[in-house]
Design an enzyme around this catalytic site. Structure first.
Site, mmCIF file in Angstrom:
data_model
loop_
_atom_site.group_PDB
_atom_site.id
_atom_site.type_symbol
_atom_site.label_atom_id
_atom_site.label_comp_id
_atom_site.label_asym_id
_atom_site.label_seq_id
_atom_site.Cartn_x
_atom_site.Cartn_y
_atom_site.Cartn_z
ATOM 1 N N LYS A 1 0.755 -1.305 -0.009
ATOM 2 C CA LYS A 1 -0.012 0.031 0.067
ATOM 3 C C LYS A 1 0.831 1.242 -0.116
ATOM 4 O O LYS A 1 0.597 2.329 -0.833
ATOM 5 C CB LYS A 1 -0.843 0.051 1.277
ATOM 6 C CG LYS A 1 -2.213 -0.563 1.156
ATOM 7 C CD LYS A 1 -2.920 -0.134 2.526
ATOM 8 C CE LYS A 1 -4.306 -0.744 2.398
ATOM 9 N NZ LYS A 1 -5.061 -0.440 3.692
ATOM 10 N N ARG B 1 -18.438 9.693 5.084
ATOM 11 C CA ARG B 1 -19.315 8.730 4.422
ATOM 12 C C ARG B 1 -18.376 8.326 3.483
ATOM 13 O O ARG B 1 -17.708 9.145 2.436
ATOM 14 C CB ARG B 1 -20.549 9.298 3.885
ATOM 15 C CG ARG B 1 -21.399 9.787 4.990
ATOM 16 C CD ARG B 1 -22.511 10.668 4.291
ATOM 17 N NE ARG B 1 -21.954 11.695 3.658
ATOM 18 C CZ ARG B 1 -22.491 12.618 3.018
ATOM 19 N NH1 ARG B 1 -23.652 12.396 2.709
ATOM 20 N NH2 ARG B 1 -21.930 13.598 2.117
ATOM 21 N N GLY C 1 -25.359 -1.734 5.347
ATOM 22 C CA GLY C 1 -24.085 -2.599 5.331
ATOM 23 C C GLY C 1 -22.868 -1.812 5.679
ATOM 24 O O GLY C 1 -23.093 -0.625 6.233
ATOM 25 N N CYS D 1 -19.138 0.137 9.086
ATOM 26 C CA CYS D 1 -19.384 1.048 10.247
ATOM 27 C C CYS D 1 -20.845 0.529 11.019
ATOM 28 O O CYS D 1 -20.792 0.146 12.087
ATOM 29 C CB CYS D 1 -19.477 2.446 10.113
ATOM 30 S SG CYS D 1 -17.837 3.005 9.829
ATOM 31 N N ARG E 1 -17.180 -4.496 2.716
ATOM 32 C CA ARG E 1 -17.439 -4.889 4.208
ATOM 33 C C ARG E 1 -18.793 -4.840 4.593
ATOM 34 O O ARG E 1 -19.531 -4.079 4.404
ATOM 35 C CB ARG E 1 -16.514 -4.446 5.189
ATOM 36 C CG ARG E 1 -15.217 -4.395 4.897
ATOM 37 C CD ARG E 1 -14.258 -3.752 5.830
ATOM 38 N NE ARG E 1 -14.234 -2.261 5.609
ATOM 39 C CZ ARG E 1 -13.344 -1.673 6.166
ATOM 40 N NH1 ARG E 1 -12.516 -1.569 7.047
ATOM 41 N NH2 ARG E 1 -13.241 -0.200 5.500
HETATM 42 P P1 NAD Z 1 -9.261 0.142 7.110
HETATM 43 O O1 NAD Z 1 -9.186 -1.410 7.678
HETATM 44 O O2 NAD Z 1 -9.645 0.496 5.806
HETATM 45 O O3 NAD Z 1 -7.754 0.546 7.444
HETATM 46 C C1 NAD Z 1 -6.974 0.371 8.418
HETATM 47 C C2 NAD Z 1 -5.489 0.608 8.104
HETATM 48 O O4 NAD Z 1 -4.953 0.478 9.318
HETATM 49 C C3 NAD Z 1 -5.029 -0.584 7.255
HETATM 50 O O5 NAD Z 1 -4.386 0.027 5.933
HETATM 51 C C4 NAD Z 1 -3.694 -1.433 7.849
HETATM 52 O O6 NAD Z 1 -3.064 -1.802 6.989
HETATM 53 C C5 NAD Z 1 -3.418 -0.174 8.810
HETATM 54 N N1 NAD Z 1 -2.800 -0.704 10.124
HETATM 55 C C6 NAD Z 1 -3.152 -1.777 10.943
HETATM 56 N N2 NAD Z 1 -2.148 -1.706 11.994
HETATM 57 C C7 NAD Z 1 -1.351 -0.775 11.694
HETATM 58 C C8 NAD Z 1 -0.387 -0.414 12.627
HETATM 59 N N3 NAD Z 1 0.148 -0.944 13.667
HETATM 60 N N4 NAD Z 1 0.699 0.516 11.986
HETATM 61 C C9 NAD Z 1 0.295 1.086 10.805
HETATM 62 N N5 NAD Z 1 -0.869 0.880 10.123
HETATM 63 C C10 NAD Z 1 -1.674 -0.144 10.757
HETATM 64 O O7 NAD Z 1 -10.063 0.834 8.334
HETATM 65 P P2 NAD Z 1 -10.976 2.170 7.948
HETATM 66 O O8 NAD Z 1 -12.363 1.829 7.386
HETATM 67 O O9 NAD Z 1 -10.361 3.221 7.688
HETATM 68 O O10 NAD Z 1 -11.300 2.526 9.648
HETATM 69 C C11 NAD Z 1 -10.408 2.888 10.408
HETATM 70 C C12 NAD Z 1 -11.203 3.291 11.688
HETATM 71 O O11 NAD Z 1 -11.968 4.204 11.435
HETATM 72 C C13 NAD Z 1 -12.017 2.295 12.470
HETATM 73 O O12 NAD Z 1 -12.062 2.278 13.910
HETATM 74 C C14 NAD Z 1 -13.718 2.593 11.667
HETATM 75 O O13 NAD Z 1 -14.680 2.167 12.627
HETATM 76 C C15 NAD Z 1 -13.381 4.041 11.771
HETATM 77 N N6 NAD Z 1 -14.365 4.658 10.825
HETATM 78 C C16 NAD Z 1 -14.405 4.034 9.544
HETATM 79 C C17 NAD Z 1 -15.397 4.807 8.593
HETATM 80 C C18 NAD Z 1 -15.477 4.364 7.153
HETATM 81 O O14 NAD Z 1 -16.250 4.796 6.525
HETATM 82 N N7 NAD Z 1 -14.574 3.454 6.920
HETATM 83 C C19 NAD Z 1 -15.766 5.981 9.082
HETATM 84 C C20 NAD Z 1 -15.991 6.599 10.492
HETATM 85 C C21 NAD Z 1 -15.103 5.884 11.180
#
Ligand code: NAD
Length: 441
Positions: A35, A154, A257, A260, A327
């Site tokens: 990535k 979003r 879905g 979140c 997801r």
């Molecule tokens: P994601 O799974 O897309 O991304 C997480 C990233 O963290 C991955 O790229 C992974 O490789 C990296 N990672 C894991 N461990 C790591 C480490 N030790 N050091 C560096 N990088 C590391 O997750 P996401 O969808 O971006 O969600 C992240 C958080 O935000 C979650 O808690 C989620 O609930 C919250 N959130 C998500 C959304 C959404 O729409 N996706 C919206 C609001 C809040």
């Protein structure tokens, strides 16, 4: 200001890119070296409208860099954002493994005062846990603060939301840390709401649970509409005109879905359970959603009797339009059910096919276009309201399809128009339309 963002998924990457766009010097850190290579080359590993352009612009002007080396990323940072995943455990609780790993990692590299900013969605009390872990693992007495700054973007609109969100929530237990977060965020020009750590953590869960409740509510109403010959689209419109209710999140369909709502609703039930509070309302919201995802296949079974041997074209796989995120997408449940019932499934999505291959059953075949998917199909299933699906040429599709029957889980088409076309049309919360010829029995 110099900022590090740990985790470059949907939240971390958008946060990092947008913070660099408002003038900060941002280093994004991820453990996934593939990535990081892609991002260095200016390519986003996720599909998010507008993100690639902003990313490239800020890489070129030197404000945005990427690394797998945490120590290098943290160097001279005044704030470190944690944006790693908090996926659900089997019992619905939030898995804090990645949060813990990052907390320990920050502790070990603490060299001068820093604000640790939690962007990830975490149960109430987790920022205390992060603080405790850093205190336990730090190698010297360097001061630090922990701030909760939950994310409300979003997917599919994430870049727009970063610049036009309704509010930025800052949860802090001292003025110094809150002031740094305010300074970082001021250029966004979005109202800032300051509160304590626990309330900020709760605002995120309560917001998502409320939105999920709105969706399940209108879905429950849609089932009643079908039985009472009312039209849920009109009902939702009439309700939404009342400012106390508002028109958003009143769209009936095959359920919510994504990464979140399903996980955060389950986690909030667990959070409540930990303090001996039975969150019955939210349990019903989840039950309604599970039922809703199965509704479309039931309609098809009622229509055909058996689905065995039928060719079903599934249009739209991502959990919503304008994202490649699969997801907890309804398409996982629906394609599973179709295959269990003996149907052959050929699926189309404009963006999410690569991700879909990783999570749908291997029996699912894929088409490169709507037309290809529709060729010789006994029915079309619409699961995601992508622009090109909502605007497909139904007359052209009619020439390719074996039986002109549509099961629409997203109410993409106007009933009057469908009545003038040669289709049988089943949607959500609206009467079925038998088309002009009414002979497909
Ligand atoms: P994601 O799974 O897309 O991304 C997480 C990233 O963290 C991955 O790229 C992974 O490789 C990296 N990672 C894991 N461990 C790591 C480490 N030790 N050091 C560096 N990088 C590391 O997750 P996401 O969808 O971006 O969600 C992240 C958080 O935000 C979650 O808690 C989620 O609930 C919250 N959130 C998500 C959304 C959404 O729409 N996706 C919206 C609001 C809040």
């Amino acid at each position: 200001m110099k900022i590090a963002v740990v985790g470059t998924g949907y939240v971390g990457l958008v946060t990092g890119v947008c913070l660099s766009e408002i003038g900060h010097e941002v280093t994004c850190i991820d453990i996934d070296s593939q990535k990081v290579e892609m991002m260095r080359a200016g390519q986003s590993p996720i599909y998010e409208p507008g993100l690639d352009e902003l990313m490239l612009k800020n890489i070129q002007n030197g404000r945005l860099t990427f690394t797998v080396d945490h120590e290098q990323g943290y160097r001279n940072a005044k704030a470190i954002y944690i944006a790693v995943g908090t996926p659900p455990n089997a019992d619905g609780t939030a898995n804090l493994q990645y949060i813990d790993e990052v907390s320990i990692n920050i502790a070990k590299h603490l060299r001068k005062y820093v604000v640790v900013v939690t962007k990830s969605t975490v149960p109430v009390g987790t920022n205390d846990r992060i603080r405790r872990m850093i205190l336990e693992y730090r190698e010297n007495e360097v001061p630090f603060d922990v701030v909760s700054n939950p994310e409300f973007l979003r997917e599919g609109n994430a870049v727009h939301d970063a610049f036009h969100g309704d509010r930025i929530v800052i949860g802090a237990d001292n003025d110094r840390a809150a002031a740094i977060l305010e300074e970082i965020n001021r250029p966004f020009g979005i109202p800032i709401f300051k509160t304590d750590l626990y309330s900020a953590e709760m605002i995120k869960y309560a917001s998502n649970a409320f939105l999920a409740t709105k969706i399940s509510f209108i879905n429950e109403i849609s089932s009643l509409c079908e039985k009472l010959n009312a039209n849920v689209e009109d009902v939702a419109k009439g309700m939404g005109m009342d400012k106390r209710i508002g028109s958003q999140f009143l769209k009936a369909g095959i359920g919510y879905g994504g990464s979140c709502f399903p996980k955060d609703t389950k986690a909030l039930i667990q959070i409540a359970g930990n303090v001996e509070h039975e969150f019955n309302l939210l349990k019903s919201v989840i039950d309604v959603n599970n039922k809703q995802q199965k509704l479309l296949v039931q309609k098809a079974k009622d229509r055909f009797g058996s689905l065995k041997g039928l060719n079903i074209a599934v249009l739209g796989l991502a959990f919503k339009p304008d994202t490649d995120d699969m997801r907890e997408a309804a398409s996982i449940v629906v394609t599973d059910q179709l295959i269990e019932a003996g149907a052959q499934v050929i699926a189309y999505d404009p963006i999410a096919i690569d991700n879909a291959r990783k999570c749908l059953r291997k029996e699912v075949q894929y088409a490169a276009s709507i037309e290809e998917a529709a060729h010789n199909a006994d029915a079309l299933f619409i699961l995601t309201e992508w622009f090109d699906i909502k605007n497909m040429d139904l007359l052209e599709i009619r020439k390719r399809i074996k039986q002109p029957i549509i099961f629409d889980g997203r109410n993409c088409f106007d009933l009057q128009r469908m009545g003038e076309l040669d289709y049988e049309y089943y949607s959500i919360g609206r009467s079925p339309i038998m088309g002009r010829k009414k002979q497909y029995v």
